[in-house]
Write a protein that holds these residues in place. Structure first.
Motif, short mmCIF file in Angstrom:
data_model
loop_
_atom_site.label_atom_id
_atom_site.label_comp_id
_atom_site.label_asym_id
_atom_site.label_seq_id
_atom_site.Cartn_x
_atom_site.Cartn_y
_atom_site.Cartn_z
N ARG A 5 48.36 28.40 47.96
CA ARG A 5 47.47 29.32 47.25
C ARG A 5 48.24 30.57 46.86
NH1 ARG A 5 43.29 26.95 45.98
NH2 ARG A 5 42.08 25.84 47.47
N ALA A 6 47.97 31.05 45.66
CA ALA A 6 48.53 32.32 45.20
C ALA A 6 47.36 33.32 45.19
CB ALA A 6 49.14 32.15 43.82
N ASP A 7 47.43 34.33 44.39
CA ASP A 7 46.35 35.32 44.32
C ASP A 7 45.07 34.69 43.79
OD1 ASP A 7 48.43 37.03 44.94
OD2 ASP A 7 48.81 37.54 42.86
N GLY A 8 44.07 34.61 44.61
CA GLY A 8 42.78 34.08 44.18
C GLY A 8 42.65 32.59 44.40
N HIS B 209 44.37 30.05 41.64
CA HIS B 209 45.77 30.22 41.29
C HIS B 209 46.61 29.53 42.36
CE1 HIS B 209 44.65 33.12 38.25
NE2 HIS B 209 43.95 33.77 39.16
N GLU C 235 50.58 28.39 43.64
CA GLU C 235 52.02 28.53 43.50
C GLU C 235 52.64 27.17 43.75
OE1 GLU C 235 55.88 31.05 44.99
OE2 GLU C 235 54.03 31.25 46.11
N THR D 119 53.52 29.94 39.16
CA THR D 119 52.10 30.07 39.47
C THR D 119 51.32 29.53 38.29
OG1 THR D 119 52.51 32.01 40.84
CG2 THR D 119 50.26 31.67 40.08
N SER E 142 47.38 29.02 36.74
CA SER E 142 46.03 29.56 36.86
C SER E 142 44.99 28.49 36.56
CB SER E 142 45.85 30.71 35.87
OG SER E 142 46.77 31.74 36.17
#
Length: 167
Positions: free
Chosen positions: A42-45, A48, A50, A85, A87
């Motif tokens: 998981r990235a930001d949110g 999103h 990675e 990343t 989205s």
């Protein structure tokens, strides 16, 4: 009888040379290249992700796609690694280079479990080594990093104490 000996005399050198050529061909075969691999976290949110990969062809584009249609393209570095990343991504992620195989990177949940296991293992190893070297290791709660590492450290220290420390 003489005819039979002549045939064997002719066939024997052919068979030996075929075996020798096969041995030379096997010895000269190039070493197999490492297979490309990738992982997801998981990235930001929540939407999103990675994606990190290695052992791809260096300096070439990699197409990344999630099961729910999100996609992106990233270029590998000189060592064949990449990080990107994407989205609005969810589900299983795959990565592919032109002319190469499609590589299943997995899901964010699989990546989180793998990371947790690796963190615990690293903590266990560090805790075991610390207690093995010094049976008076104090205050295990001050161990940095995260809960997975901290729990592994405590378990590793307990195993080493049981094996190496009196009492």
């Amino acid at each position: 009888m003489k005819g039979r000996r002549v045939r064997l005399a002719v066939l024997t050198p052919l068979a030996v040379s075929a075996l020798t050529a096969g041995t030379v061909a096997l010895a000269a075969a190039p070493a197999a290249a490492a297979s490309p691999t990738c992982g997801v976290s998981r990235a930001d949110g929540p939407m999103h992700l990675e994606v990190v990969g290695e052992d791809f062809t260096p300096d070439k584009a990699v197409f990344i796609e999630s099961a729910h249609g999100a996609e992106g393209t990233v270029r590998t570095d000189a060592g064949g690694a990449f990080s990107a990343t994407i989205s609005h991504a969810a589900g299983t992620v795959t990565a592919r280079q032109a002319g190469g195989p499609e590589v299943r990177c997995g899901t964010a949940e699989q990546g989180a479990r793998r990371n947790a296991q690796q963190q615990y293992a690293a903590g266990y190893k560090a805790g075991y080594a610390a207690m093995k070297n010094d049976c008076d290791v104090q205050d295990l709660k001050r161990v940095p990093v995260n809960d997975n590492f901290r729990n592994g450290f405590a378990d590793g220290a307990a195993a080493a104490a049981k094996k190496f420390c009196a009492g």
